[in-house]
Design an enzyme around this catalytic site. Structure first.
Site, PDB file in Angstrom:
ATOM      1  N   ASP A  20     -11.421   9.373  35.392  1.00 27.40           N
ATOM      2  CA  ASP A  20     -10.563   8.218  35.082  1.00 27.40           C
ATOM      3  C   ASP A  20      -9.580   8.531  33.958  1.00 27.40           C
ATOM      4  O   ASP A  20      -9.323   7.719  33.089  1.00 27.40           O
ATOM      5  CB  ASP A  20     -11.408   6.990  34.727  1.00 27.40           C
ATOM      6  CG  ASP A  20     -12.346   7.254  33.561  1.00 27.40           C
ATOM      7  OD1 ASP A  20     -12.512   8.429  33.209  1.00 27.40           O
ATOM      8  OD2 ASP A  20     -12.901   6.286  33.011  1.00 27.40           O
TER       9      ASP A  20
ATOM     10  N   ASP B  51      -0.625   2.969   5.829  1.00 29.61           N
ATOM     11  CA  ASP B  51      -0.718   4.041   4.835  1.00 29.61           C
ATOM     12  C   ASP B  51      -1.512   5.221   5.392  1.00 29.61           C
ATOM     13  O   ASP B  51      -1.100   6.385   5.291  1.00 29.61           O
ATOM     14  CB  ASP B  51      -1.368   3.475   3.567  1.00 29.61           C
ATOM     15  CG  ASP B  51      -1.672   4.543   2.532  1.00 29.61           C
ATOM     16  OD1 ASP B  51      -0.768   5.323   2.200  1.00 29.61           O
ATOM     17  OD2 ASP B  51      -2.824   4.588   2.048  1.00 29.61           O
TER      18      ASP B  51
ATOM     19  N   HIS C 120       7.053   8.430   1.128  1.00 30.63           N
ATOM     20  CA  HIS C 120       5.807   7.901   1.703  1.00 30.63           C
ATOM     21  C   HIS C 120       5.812   6.364   1.766  1.00 30.63           C
ATOM     22  O   HIS C 120       5.569   5.797   2.843  1.00 30.63           O
ATOM     23  CB  HIS C 120       4.600   8.416   0.913  1.00 30.63           C
ATOM     24  CG  HIS C 120       3.302   7.776   1.298  1.00 30.63           C
ATOM     25  ND1 HIS C 120       2.757   7.878   2.564  1.00 30.63           N
ATOM     26  CD2 HIS C 120       2.439   7.002   0.577  1.00 30.63           C
ATOM     27  CE1 HIS C 120       1.616   7.204   2.603  1.00 30.63           C
ATOM     28  NE2 HIS C 120       1.407   6.655   1.413  1.00 30.63           N
TER      29      HIS C 120
ATOM     30  N   GLU D 164      -1.747   2.338  -8.578  1.00 28.96           N
ATOM     31  CA  GLU D 164      -2.701   3.455  -8.552  1.00 28.96           C
ATOM     32  C   GLU D 164      -2.138   4.726  -9.177  1.00 28.96           C
ATOM     33  O   GLU D 164      -2.853   5.453  -9.875  1.00 28.96           O
ATOM     34  CB  GLU D 164      -3.107   3.720  -7.101  1.00 28.96           C
ATOM     35  CG  GLU D 164      -4.156   4.789  -6.921  1.00 28.96           C
ATOM     36  CD  GLU D 164      -4.517   4.983  -5.454  1.00 28.96           C
ATOM     37  OE1 GLU D 164      -4.900   6.105  -5.111  1.00 28.96           O
ATOM     38  OE2 GLU D 164      -4.404   4.024  -4.669  1.00 28.96           O
ATOM     39  N   ASP D 165      -0.843   4.992  -8.947  1.00 35.81           N
ATOM     40  CA  ASP D 165      -0.285   6.296  -9.314  1.00 35.81           C
ATOM     41  C   ASP D 165       0.731   6.267 -10.449  1.00 35.81           C
ATOM     42  O   ASP D 165       1.284   7.313 -10.809  1.00 35.81           O
ATOM     43  CB  ASP D 165       0.384   6.941  -8.085  1.00 35.81           C
ATOM     44  CG  ASP D 165      -0.635   7.304  -7.014  1.00 35.81           C
ATOM     45  OD1 ASP D 165      -1.816   7.458  -7.370  1.00 35.81           O
ATOM     46  OD2 ASP D 165      -0.251   7.417  -5.843  1.00 35.81           O
TER      47      ASP D 165
END
Length: 731
Positions: free
Chosen positions: A280, A160, A69, A97-98
Site C-alpha cells: 500500500d 522552530d 532562523h 533564551e539567547d
C-alpha cells in the site's frame, strides 16, 4: 496593500542586489501581505527590527546571520496563515533564551500575549543541581504548560523544530542523532496528535534521514525504482475514477498520493516485511463537497475495484483522536496492486493536512473552529491533569510519550457511549478514561457481558462494563499492563495517596503505643512541645512526623521520648524491658497496606509467632520468629517493634507449600481443584521433576490463618497421588 516603510521593505531604486537575509524577508512579507492588515504588518516590521538588533553579531553554526532562523520560522507559520501575534512571537522566539532581553522587555514593546508565547517556547536556561535530562524534561514541561494556556505555543515550537530539522546537516553526527530521535519520539507525534499531517510527515522523513541515513537512502532508491511502473498504474486508476465520477454526476478532485518513507520503514519494521511485500505504498484521495458524496464515492470505488475485506474504515462517523475524518478503503487495482483510497470533504481535507492550524488557514472553518481544535483542547486539558499528578518532570515527559501512541480502538459502554483508547488498552485504562474515581474503585470488568481479567487487551467494537466495589482500591500490579498515560499517572497518584494515609495511620498507632509505655496519650501532649519537636525534625506538620514513623524513617520510641520530654535515662527505664526489647506494641489487622510488609523469606501468616523491624522507606517488615534472615536485625534493638495478630483479622496471606506427587496425567489439575475446594486460591505454581515417577510441585496459595492452611494440607494429604506435603518457610 502597501508594504510598511523601513527595514522590512526595500527601496525600488536600490542598486545593490538583496542579501540572502533580505531575500528571505521579502518572501515572508509577500506571504503576509496576502492576509494581514497594514497595522498588523507594521507590528511585524517592529518585531523584525527588534529581533535583528537583539541577535546582532550572532551566527548560526552554518555561518548565516542568526536572524535568518526566526524569519524562516515566521515563514512556516505564515504559510499556515497564522495571526500576526504568532508571526511576531516567531520572530522573537529566541530573544529571551539567547539574548539579554527579559520577558518584561518583550511585554512592554509587544504586549503580554506575545511575551507569554515567546516565554512558552523558550527553554529554561538555569536549572540548579539538575542533570541535562532533568533540565530538558523541565523545559518540555514548561512548554506544555504554556501550551495549555495558549495552543499557539506548540505551533511556534513545531515550526522552530521543522526549520532546525531542515538545516540539521550542519550539526555533528551525535547531535544530529539526538535531535532526530527527540523529533521522532515527541514533536512528530505531537504534530500528529494535533492533526497537522503535512508538517508531521516532513518532520518524520527529516528525522528518519538524520537518525538512519543509510536506511533512508536505500529505501528512497528502492521507492524511486518502483515509482515508474506503479506510478503509471496509479495515473490510470485516477483517470478511471474521474471518468466514473463525471458519469454519475459527482463533483470531486482525484489525486494520487505516495506513502512517506518513515511510514513505509515503520511498517516494514513492525511487521517484519521486505520492501517488496509492502503493497500500500501508493494510493489516491478523492475530495468532494459533502458527507453524502463521501459515501456515494465509496460505493462507486467498490463497483470499479474489489475492496479488501476488513480494510474499510469509517473515520467520518468515528473521528480519530486528533479530529481527522475520512473514509478509508483498500482496493485491488490493475495487476493486483493494492491501493489505499481516502475519501473526504474539503473541510475534512483542510483539517487533515493542517489540523488545528486550519482554523487560521481556511475561512470556511474559521467561524466555529474545527474538530481538530476541539480535540486538541481536550488533549491539552488531559496533559494538564497528567502534570498535576506526575511526580517529576521526567515522569511527566514519559507519560506524554506513552500518550502519543497513534493507534486507536473504539469500545462501547453499556449505555452506548463510544470511548476511544490506544491499541492494547485494558479495562483498567477504560475505567480511568471514564473517571479517576471509577478507576480507583474498579474490581472487575465484563466484556460483551462476560467477566474478563482486568489485564485483557480490548478490541474495537466490544461492549465493556466496569464493575466497581465499595472497598476497591488501585493495585500496583496494574502498572505492569495499563497503556494510557492517564491511567498510569492516576494509579501512581492514588497509590502514593494510599501509602501516605496508611503510613499516617500506622505511625500514629506506633507512637500511641510508645507513649502508652510512658503512661501518656497523644491528647495529653503539650501543643507547644509538639510544634517544637516538629520544627526540630524538619517536617511540615505533626502528621508528616507520624508518616515518617510509619514509613520507618524515624523510631517510634525516640519520637515518643521527644514528645513527652522524658530524658534518655528515664526512657531507658520506662520504655524498654530488661532484655532491651521494644515495649511499644503493634497489632496487625491486615489492612495496613504498603507500610507493613511480610518477609518473602518466611511468609508469616496469622497464628505464627512473629517479630517486626522498622525498615527505612518500607515501614514495618514482619518475619516469622524462626526466620534465618533476622539475625542481624536482632542486634539492633532500637529497630524492634513488638507485633502480634489481631483476633478478628480479615485478610488473606500468601504461603508456600511443597508437594511430592506421583507423576501421572491430571495430577496437577486434581491438586488445584482440591485447593480451590478449601476456599484457597493459587497465586503461583512451579513443578520440578525429581525422577520419572515423582514430581515436586510448589504452590503459592492464599490462606486466612494457620487453621485454614492446616485444613488445606489435610485435604491434600488424603489424596492418593500425594506422597508428602510440607509448608516451606523459605522461597
Amino acid at each position: 496593500m502597501a508594504r510598511p516603510a523601513g527595514v522590512i521593505g526595500k527601496a525600488a531604486d536600490e542598486p545593490a542586489p538583496p542579501s540572502d537575509t533580505q531575500r528571505r524577508l521579502d518572501e515572508l512579507v509577500r506571504l503576509l501581505e496576502e492576509y494581514l492588515e497594514a497595522e498588523q504588518l507594521a507590528l511585524v516590521e517592529r518585531a523584525y527590527q527588534f529581533s535583528a538588533a537583539a541577535h546582532e553579531g550572532q551566527r548560526r553554526r552554518s555561518g548565516e546571520p542568526y536572524i535568518t532562523h526566526p524569519i524562516a520560522v515566521a515563514r512556516i507559520l505564515a504559510e499556515m496563515r497564522l495571526d500576526s501575534e504568532s508571526i511576531v512571537a516567531a520572530l522573537l522566539h529566541d530573544v529571551i533564551e539567547d539574548t539579554a532581553i527579559a520577558k518584561e522587555g518583550v511585554a512592554e514593546r509587544f504586549g503580554e500575549q506575545v511575551a507569554e508565547l515567546v516565554d512558552g517556547v523558550s527553554k529554561l536556561t538555569a536549572i540548579d543541581s539538575k542533570s541535562k535530562a532533568e533540565a530538558q524534561a523541565e523545559s518540555f514541561r514548561k512548554m506544555i504548560l504554556a501550551m495549555t494556556r495558549d495552543i499557539r505555543v506548540i505551533l511556534i515550537k513545531l515550526a522552530d523544530r521543522l526549520h532546525n530539522m531542515r538545516t540539521i546537516w550542519i550539526m555533528p553526527p551525535h547531535k544530529r542523532r539526538q535531535i532526530a530521535r527527540e523529533t521522532l519520539e515527541i514533536y512528530a507525534p505531537i504534530a500528529q496528535r494535533l492533526g497537522m499531517n503535512a508538517l508531521r510527515n516532513e518532520l518524520e522523513d527529516l528525522g528518519f534521514a538524520a537518525l538512519y541515513p543509510l536506511r533512508y537512502r536505500a529505501l528512497k532508491e528502492k521507492l524511486a525504482r518502483q515509482r515508474g511502473r506503479r506510478g503509471v498504474i496509479l495515473d490510470t486508476v485516477c483517470d478511471q475514477v474521474r471518468t466514473r465520477l463525471e458519469q454519475v454526476g459527482v463533483a470531486g478532485e482525484v489525486a494520487g498520493r505516495e506513502k512517506h518513507l518513515w511510514s513505509i520503514y515503520c511498517k516494514m519494521l513492525h511487521k517484519q516485511l521486505n520492501f517488496r511485500d509492502v503493497f500500500d505504498v501508493y494510493g489516491f484521495r478523492v475530495v468532494v463537497s459533502s458527507i453524502d458524496d463521501c459515501y456515494r464515492v465509496l460505493g462507486i470505488l467498490h463497483s470499479l475495484y474489489k475492496p479488501r475485506p476488513g480494510r474499510i474504515k469509517d473515520y467520518i462517523a468515528i473521528p480519530k483522536a486528533n479530529g481527522y475524518q475520512s473514509l478509508h478503503t483498500t482496493l485491488i487495482g490493475p495487476h493486483r496492486i493494492r491501493l489505499e483510497a481516502q475519501i473526504r470533504t474539503r473541510e475534512m481535507h483542510a483539517v487533515a493536512e493542517s489540523g488545528i492550524a486550519a482554523h487560521w488557514l481556511y475561512k470556511e472553518v474559521h467561524d466555529d473552529g474545527n474538530k481538530a481544535q476541539l480535540r486538541a483542547r481536550e488533549w491539552v486539558q488531559h496533559l494538564l491533569e497528567m502534570q498535576r499528578s506526575a511526580g517529576n518532570s521526567q515522569e511527566f515527559i514519559e507519560s506524554v510519550k506513552i500518550d502519543l501512541v497513534p493507534d486507536e480502538i473504539y469500545v462501547f459502554t453499556p449505555k452506548g457511549d463510544i470511548i476511544e483508547l490506544p491499541s492494547n488498552a485494558t479495562p483498567v485504562d477504560l475505567a480511568y478514561a471514564i473517571h479517576s474515581d471509577v478507576g480507583d474503585c474498579c474490581v472487575a470488568a465484563k466484556v460483551d457481558h462476560r467477566l474478563t481479567s482486568l489485564r485483557t487487551p480490548l478490541q474495537t467494537g466490544q461492549v465493556v462494563e466496569i464493575v466497581r466495589g465499595p472497598f476497591g482500591r488501585p493495585n500496583p500490579v496494574w502498572l505492569d499492563f495499563v497503556v494510557t498515560a492517564k491511567a498510569r499517572t492516576a494509579i501512581r497518584h492514588a497509590l502514593k495517596r494510599l501509602k501516605d494515609e496508611e503510613a499516617l495511620d500506622l505511625g500514629r498507632r506506633m507512637v500511641e503505643r510508645a507513649l502508652a509505655a510512658l503512661s501518656l496519650e497523644i491528647e495529653q501532649l503539650d501543643q507547644a512541645r509538639i510544634e517544637q519537636v516538629v520544627e526540630g525534625a524538619g517536617v511540615g506538620s505533626f502528621d508528616e512526623l507520624l508518616k515518617e514513623v510509619g514509613l520507618g524513617r524515624r523510631v517510634s520510641w525516640l519520637v515518643a521520648q521527644q514528645l513527652s520530654g522524658v530524658t534518655q535515662g528515664e526512657a531507658e527505664l520506662e520504655g524498654r524491658g530488661e532484655s532491651g526489647e521494644q515495649i511499644g506494641h503493634l497489632t496487625l489487622r491486615g489492612n495496613e497496606g504498603a507500610v507493613v510488609s511480610f518477609g518473602r523469606c518466611c511468609r508469616p501468616i496469622p497464628g505464627d509467632p512473629i517479630v517486626g523491624f522498622v525498615s527505612s522507606g518500607r515501614g514495618v517488615v514482619v518475619h516469622h520468629q524462626e526466620c534465618k534472615n533476622i539475625g542481624v536485625q536482632r542486634k539492633r534493638h532500637e529497630n524492634w517493634v513488638d507485633v502480634d495478630w489481631d483476633e478478628a483479622i480479615d485478610a488473606e496471606f500468601p504461603t508456600l507449600i511443597s508437594i511430592d506427587v506421583v507423576n501421572e496425567r491430571g495430577a496437577l489439575a486434581l491438586l488445584a481443584h482440591a485447593i480451590a475446594e478449601q476456599g484457597s486460591s493459587i497465586e503461583h505454581v512451579s513443578i520440578e521433576e525429581r525422577d520419572g515417577m515423582i514430581a515436586t510441585v510448589r504452590f503459592l496459595i492464599l490462606v486466612r490463618d494457620r487453621r485454614h492452611l492446616a485444613a488445606v494440607m489435610r485435604h491434600l494429604r488424603a489424596m492418593a497421588p500425594v506422597q508428602r506435603i510440607v509448608r516451606k518457610k523459605d522461597s
